[in-house]
Design a protein around this motif. Structure first.
Motif, PDB file in Angstrom:
ATOM      1  N   GLN A   1      -4.628 -10.252   3.332  1.00 38.94           N
ATOM      2  CA  GLN A   1      -4.595  -8.929   3.936  1.00 38.94           C
ATOM      3  C   GLN A   1      -3.157  -8.412   3.959  1.00 38.94           C
ATOM      4  O   GLN A   1      -2.255  -9.096   4.399  1.00 38.94           O
ATOM      5  N   VAL A   2      -2.988  -7.206   3.459  1.00 40.10           N
ATOM      6  CA  VAL A   2      -1.659  -6.601   3.424  1.00 40.10           C
ATOM      7  C   VAL A   2      -1.321  -6.020   4.788  1.00 40.10           C
ATOM      8  O   VAL A   2      -2.147  -5.346   5.402  1.00 40.10           O
ATOM      9  N   GLN A   3      -0.125  -6.278   5.241  1.00 37.36           N
ATOM     10  CA  GLN A   3       0.373  -5.668   6.474  1.00 37.36           C
ATOM     11  C   GLN A   3       1.602  -4.847   6.163  1.00 37.36           C
ATOM     12  O   GLN A   3       2.469  -5.267   5.395  1.00 37.36           O
ATOM     13  N   LEU A   4       1.664  -3.677   6.775  1.00 36.89           N
ATOM     14  CA  LEU A   4       2.780  -2.762   6.589  1.00 36.89           C
ATOM     15  C   LEU A   4       3.381  -2.451   7.946  1.00 36.89           C
ATOM     16  O   LEU A   4       2.652  -2.097   8.884  1.00 36.89           O
ATOM     17  N   VAL A   5       4.682  -2.554   8.059  1.00 35.40           N
ATOM     18  CA  VAL A   5       5.368  -2.286   9.317  1.00 35.40           C
ATOM     19  C   VAL A   5       6.488  -1.285   9.066  1.00 35.40           C
ATOM     20  O   VAL A   5       7.430  -1.573   8.329  1.00 35.40           O
ATOM     21  N   LEU A  18      17.502  10.681   8.652  1.00 39.10           N
ATOM     22  CA  LEU A  18      16.942   9.398   9.060  1.00 39.10           C
ATOM     23  C   LEU A  18      16.466   8.675   7.806  1.00 39.10           C
ATOM     24  O   LEU A  18      16.096   9.327   6.816  1.00 39.10           O
ATOM     25  N   ARG A  19      16.467   7.353   7.860  1.00 38.39           N
ATOM     26  CA  ARG A  19      15.871   6.571   6.782  1.00 38.39           C
ATOM     27  C   ARG A  19      14.772   5.697   7.365  1.00 38.39           C
ATOM     28  O   ARG A  19      15.040   4.842   8.219  1.00 38.39           O
ATOM     29  N   LEU A  20      13.572   5.924   6.900  1.00 41.59           N
ATOM     30  CA  LEU A  20      12.441   5.099   7.304  1.00 41.59           C
ATOM     31  C   LEU A  20      12.294   3.922   6.345  1.00 41.59           C
ATOM     32  O   LEU A  20      12.548   4.061   5.143  1.00 41.59           O
ATOM     33  N   SER A  21      11.878   2.799   6.884  1.00 42.69           N
ATOM     34  CA  SER A  21      11.602   1.615   6.079  1.00 42.69           C
ATOM     35  C   SER A  21      10.175   1.168   6.334  1.00 42.69           C
ATOM     36  O   SER A  21       9.639   1.351   7.431  1.00 42.69           O
ATOM     37  N   CYS A  22       9.586   0.573   5.325  1.00 45.03           N
ATOM     38  CA  CYS A  22       8.242   0.015   5.459  1.00 45.03           C
ATOM     39  C   CYS A  22       8.254  -1.355   4.780  1.00 45.03           C
ATOM     40  O   CYS A  22       8.388  -1.440   3.559  1.00 45.03           O
ATOM     41  N   ALA A  23       8.139  -2.387   5.590  1.00 44.06           N
ATOM     42  CA  ALA A  23       8.135  -3.750   5.084  1.00 44.06           C
ATOM     43  C   ALA A  23       6.701  -4.223   4.895  1.00 44.06           C
ATOM     44  O   ALA A  23       5.866  -4.076   5.792  1.00 44.06           O
ATOM     45  N   ALA A  24       6.432  -4.786   3.730  1.00 45.86           N
ATOM     46  CA  ALA A  24       5.080  -5.233   3.406  1.00 45.86           C
ATOM     47  C   ALA A  24       5.007  -6.749   3.409  1.00 45.86           C
ATOM     48  O   ALA A  24       5.989  -7.433   3.117  1.00 45.86           O
ATOM     49  N   SER A  25       3.827  -7.267   3.709  1.00 45.46           N
ATOM     50  CA  SER A  25       3.586  -8.698   3.629  1.00 45.46           C
ATOM     51  C   SER A  25       2.115  -8.932   3.314  1.00 45.46           C
ATOM     52  O   SER A  25       1.274  -8.065   3.553  1.00 45.46           O
ATOM     53  N   GLY A  26       1.840 -10.067   2.727  1.00 49.27           N
ATOM     54  CA  GLY A  26       0.459 -10.468   2.497  1.00 49.27           C
ATOM     55  C   GLY A  26      -0.156 -10.001   1.207  1.00 49.27           C
ATOM     56  O   GLY A  26      -1.358 -10.165   1.023  1.00 49.27           O
ATOM     57  N   LYS A  76      12.792  -6.968  -1.945  1.00 51.79           N
ATOM     58  CA  LYS A  76      12.747  -6.986  -0.477  1.00 51.79           C
ATOM     59  C   LYS A  76      11.377  -6.559   0.056  1.00 51.79           C
ATOM     60  O   LYS A  76      11.211  -6.444   1.278  1.00 51.79           O
ATOM     61  N   VAL A  77      10.440  -6.338  -0.837  1.00 56.56           N
ATOM     62  CA  VAL A  77       9.084  -5.869  -0.496  1.00 56.56           C
ATOM     63  C   VAL A  77       9.129  -4.764   0.547  1.00 56.56           C
ATOM     64  O   VAL A  77       8.413  -4.783   1.566  1.00 56.56           O
ATOM     65  N   THR A  78       9.973  -3.779   0.264  1.00 55.17           N
ATOM     66  CA  THR A  78      10.181  -2.683   1.211  1.00 55.17           C
ATOM     67  C   THR A  78      10.216  -1.355   0.459  1.00 55.17           C
ATOM     68  O   THR A  78      10.765  -1.271  -0.641  1.00 55.17           O
ATOM     69  N   VAL A  79       9.644  -0.345   1.077  1.00 55.80           N
ATOM     70  CA  VAL A  79       9.737   1.016   0.566  1.00 55.80           C
ATOM     71  C   VAL A  79      10.479   1.849   1.611  1.00 55.80           C
ATOM     72  O   VAL A  79      10.360   1.604   2.809  1.00 55.80           O
TER      73      VAL A  79
END
Length: 128
Positions: A1-5, A18-26, A76-79
């Motif tokens: 299951q993918v999780q996004l934070v 501002l800079r938003l980040s979204c870290a993914a896992s799974g 870095k699995v980040t957008v």
């Protein structure tokens, strides 16, 4: 299951950044289309920006073109969503989304139905 934070939201004055980040896992992040959507109070969720998984093609809503930039770091699995020249009408909860379809038409990036996984959102407030 993918999780996004998501992270990076906050309060900023008109014209600020501002800079938003979204870290993914799974999941296999490097194979996902990634998008940002936003929802203002009393309004429907709307598309902001997207980036494909391979060549880095980007897509933007007309309202943010020239002010926002989406990018991704697969290592870095980040957008990211760099937001400049912010306006009060940019105030919203910003959501990160990931899509796992093997093929996207150019219009599919703009639709919520093109994405399978969603983050919880981060609040962006732009004061006038």
């Amino acid at each position: 299951q993918v999780q996004l934070v998501e992270s990076g939201g906050g309060l900023v004055q008109t014209g600020g950044s501002l800079r938003l980040s979204c870290a993914a896992s799974g999941g296999t992040f490097s194979r996902y289309a990634m998008g940002w959507f936003r929802q203002a109070p009393g309004k429907e969720r709307e598309f902001v920006a997207a980036i494909n998984w391979s060549r880095g093609s980007t897509y933007y809503a007309d309202s943010v073109k020239g002010r926002f930039t989406i990018s991704r770091d697969n290592a870095k699995v980040t957008v990211y969503l760099q937001m400049n020249s912010l306006k009060p009408e940019d105030t919203a909860v910003y959501y990160c989304a990931a899509g796992s379809r093997p093929y996207y038409s150019s219009t599919a990036y703009y639709r919520q139905s093109g994405y399978d996984y969603w983050g919880q959102g981060t609040q962006v407030t732009v004061s006038s």
